[in-house]
Design a protein around this motif. Structure first.
Motif, PDB file in Angstrom:
ATOM      1  N   CYS A 364     -41.228   9.538  14.464  1.00 22.58           N
ATOM      2  CA  CYS A 364     -40.760   8.399  15.224  1.00 22.58           C
ATOM      3  C   CYS A 364     -39.005   8.839  15.281  1.00 22.58           C
ATOM      4  CB  CYS A 364     -40.865   7.070  14.929  1.00 22.58           C
ATOM      5  SG  CYS A 364     -42.631   6.556  14.892  1.00 22.58           S
ATOM      6  N   LEU A 367     -38.124  11.273  17.849  1.00 20.17           N
ATOM      7  CA  LEU A 367     -38.389  10.810  19.227  1.00 20.17           C
ATOM      8  C   LEU A 367     -37.094   9.678  19.580  1.00 20.17           C
ATOM      9  CD1 LEU A 367     -42.342  10.098  19.317  1.00 20.17           C
ATOM     10  CD2 LEU A 367     -40.786  11.929  20.448  1.00 20.17           C
ATOM     11  N   VAL A 373     -37.576  10.526  26.471  1.00 14.50           N
ATOM     12  CA  VAL A 373     -38.369  11.765  25.953  1.00 14.50           C
ATOM     13  C   VAL A 373     -39.128  12.733  27.004  1.00 14.50           C
ATOM     14  CG1 VAL A 373     -40.263  12.472  24.410  1.00 14.50           C
ATOM     15  CG2 VAL A 373     -38.767  10.554  23.864  1.00 14.50           C
ATOM     16  N   THR A 375     -41.859  15.741  27.193  1.00 16.41           N
ATOM     17  CA  THR A 375     -42.661  16.348  25.863  1.00 16.41           C
ATOM     18  C   THR A 375     -43.914  16.650  26.566  1.00 16.41           C
ATOM     19  OG1 THR A 375     -44.033  16.165  23.894  1.00 16.41           O
ATOM     20  CG2 THR A 375     -43.796  14.172  25.451  1.00 16.41           C
ATOM     21  N   GLY A 380     -46.847  13.191  21.356  1.00 16.00           N
ATOM     22  CA  GLY A 380     -45.310  13.206  21.679  1.00 16.00           C
ATOM     23  C   GLY A 380     -45.481  12.130  23.116  1.00 16.00           C
ATOM     24  N   GLN A 381     -46.463  12.015  23.590  1.00 22.19           N
ATOM     25  CA  GLN A 381     -46.516  11.428  24.904  1.00 22.19           C
ATOM     26  C   GLN A 381     -46.993   9.643  24.635  1.00 22.19           C
ATOM     27  OE1 GLN A 381     -49.599  10.431  28.632  1.00 22.19           O
ATOM     28  NE2 GLN A 381     -49.400  12.465  27.800  1.00 22.19           N
ATOM     29  N   SER A 384     -44.213   8.160  21.912  1.00 25.46           N
ATOM     30  CA  SER A 384     -43.130   7.817  22.819  1.00 25.46           C
ATOM     31  C   SER A 384     -43.342   6.339  23.663  1.00 25.46           C
ATOM     32  CB  SER A 384     -42.801   8.715  23.915  1.00 25.46           C
ATOM     33  OG  SER A 384     -42.349   9.941  23.125  1.00 25.46           O
ATOM     34  N   LYS A 389     -40.394   4.342  24.654  1.00 21.37           N
ATOM     35  CA  LYS A 389     -39.347   5.214  25.017  1.00 21.37           C
ATOM     36  C   LYS A 389     -39.667   5.695  26.448  1.00 21.37           C
ATOM     37  CE  LYS A 389     -36.217   6.043  21.755  1.00 21.37           C
ATOM     38  NZ  LYS A 389     -34.870   5.924  22.121  1.00 21.37           N
ATOM     39  N   LEU A 391     -40.096   8.133  29.356  1.00 18.55           N
ATOM     40  CA  LEU A 391     -41.044   9.296  29.024  1.00 18.55           C
ATOM     41  C   LEU A 391     -41.489  10.058  30.520  1.00 18.55           C
ATOM     42  CD1 LEU A 391     -43.166  10.675  27.228  1.00 18.55           C
ATOM     43  CD2 LEU A 391     -44.768   8.929  27.809  1.00 18.55           C
ATOM     44  N   THR A 416     -42.746   5.774  33.061  1.00 18.69           N
ATOM     45  CA  THR A 416     -43.613   7.037  32.542  1.00 18.69           C
ATOM     46  C   THR A 416     -44.002   8.027  33.725  1.00 18.69           C
ATOM     47  OG1 THR A 416     -44.751   5.340  30.885  1.00 18.69           O
ATOM     48  CG2 THR A 416     -45.803   7.597  31.097  1.00 18.69           C
TER      49      THR A 416
END
Length: 441
Positions: A364, A367, A373, A375, A380-381, A384, A389, A391, A416
């Protein structure tokens, strides 16, 4: 409290970290050599019709993909389609998505795990991979909340020395305790089902054969198969023979592939989010943390990396990018030695639990180094997403990140995104940074 336990004849709640195995804990080493193979389908929303397969001469599922009928296009509200995933006509706040994902996992799994019978957890990892740690933590959280007693046999593939066989003591308990009492065997969640990591599938196959009277539950997995003829005749056939096997698949391509191979009856094959969603919202883990750069780039450093995607990290455009970095591998010096040390010295439940927590903090914190982010790692997805976050999902070799995005996280469409190319992903990330600065998250 401690949450890493072993199932014994006396059901002791104490556990020791074995060297190979002990009477109180069992392990199976994970070999350094792995097999990375292309996934069964590169585009989500497709189904494999096993009746059309020429299993005598064909090897690749890509030859037989048929378009799956139906889509999210007709959805007028946010909904869960058990054949398709999440559907929505517009952006869905992440808090709503996370809550719904947790509900699906709990509602599907809770009725299947009796709390008055023994439980065996197969392939719980000690790894320098925060994704694995997230899955382990989520599995243990689920079992605690369901009220499963902390008397569990743990058989995994991560502690040396690797000898290619499950320890005899573990086999005895699987057969004479878990199977005889009609207990539950939980195969770990993750991305190691099928032909992508052979050692994991061989472990699953061996355990399934040992427990014909136990309930076997494959926690949410991706299914990657490169040779359909062989897989259908061996692993899929073995799965079909078990009378009480339940498959949880975490993307619709894997789900429809498993159904088409008839690895379990349709009523025991489920499409659910990744188990890490059971951790819930994780924003509290980075509360008060200020990003170091606008963008953090988490890039795979293993065999699932897409070839030909290297980028000049000295380019001026990288001045606003933290990375590339990964949980493990070439971006993490001393990774192999660290794993060996962990397996050697983590001997108590308290140390193991502390390690899981430390790994979650590490992941964390990484990230959190960016406002946005980028990734190609699936967790990671997911992490996040749980950290709220913004993404950009990138392409990995088997497209499992994209398949998961198209099944679940795409509904949070404002923050996203997916882009298979680095330059395009960086452009999308820069646009999300602008939105982040405007407070439009």
């Amino acid at each position: 409290g401690g949450a890493w336990y072993s199932w014994e004849r006396k059901q002791s709640t104490k556990s020791e970290s074995p060297k190979g195995h002990t009477k109180k804990g069992f392990s199976w080493n994970y070999p350094k050599k792995i097999f990375i193979l292309v996934g069964a389908a590169l585009v989500t929303g497709y189904s494999l019709n096993i009746s059309t397969l020429d299993l005598q001469g064909s090897t690749n599922a890509l030859d037989f993909i048929e378009s799956k009928a139906g889509s999210c296009s007709s959805a007028n509200v946010f909904t869960y389609d058990p054949e398709y995933g999440f559907c929505s006509p517009g952006h869905v706040p992440r808090a709503v998505v996370i809550e719904k994902a947790q509900q699906i996992l709990r509602d599907k799994l809770a009725p299947l795990i009796p709390i008055d019978k023994p439980v065996a957890c197969i392939n719980l990892h000690i790894q320098t991979n925060v994704g694995d740690t997230a899955l382990m933590s989520a599995q243990l959280k689920l079992l605690r909340e369901l009220g499963v007693p902390p008397n569990m046999l743990v058989v995994n593939t991560t502690v040396p020395p690797f000898n290619g066989a499950i320890p005899k003591e573990a086999i005895e308990i699987l057969k004479n305790t878990v199977d005889k009492q009609g207990g539950t065997v939980l195969m770990a969640a993750g991305g190691n089902m099928g032909t992508i990591y052979g050692v994991n599938q061989r472990l699953y196959n061996a355990v399934i054969e040992m427990v014909p009277n136990a309930r076997v539950i494959h926690l949410p997995q991706s299914l990657v198969v490169d040779n359909l003829k062989k897989f259908n005749a061996t692993t899929a056939a073995l799965y079909r023979r078990h009378p009480d096997l339940h498959l949880f698949m975490r993307d619709r391509t894997s789900y429809h592939l498993a159904k088409s191979l008839k690895m379990a009856p349709d009523e025991r094959t489920y499409l659910t989010p990744d188990l890490a969603f059971y951790l819930g919202n994780l924003e509290w883990r980075i509360e008060g943390t200020e990003p170091e750069k606008p963008i953090v780039w988490m890039r795979r450093a293993d065999g699932e990396t897409v070839k030909g995607t290297d980028f000049d990290t000295t380019s001026p455009i990288m001045k606003n990018v933290y990375g590339p970095m990964d949980w493990r591998g070439k971006f993490c010096e001393g990774d192999e030695k660290l794993r060996e040390g962990l397996n050697k010295h983590l001997k108590t439940p308290e140390l193991k639990e502390a390690y899981y927590e430390a790994e979650m903090m590490r992941g964390c914190a990484w990230l959190a180094k960016g406002q946005v982010v980028m990734t190609d790692r699936l967790h990671g997805q997911i992490l996040s997403f749980l950290l709220n976050k913004p993404l950009v999902v990138m392409q990995d070799k088997t497209w499992k990140g994209h398949k998961f995005f198209e099944t679940w996280t795409h509904v949070s469409s404002m923050d996203t995104k997916f882009n298979p190319k680095f330059e395009g992903g960086l452009h999308d990330a820069q646009k999300l940074v602008a939105r982040y600065k405007e407070g439009l998250r």
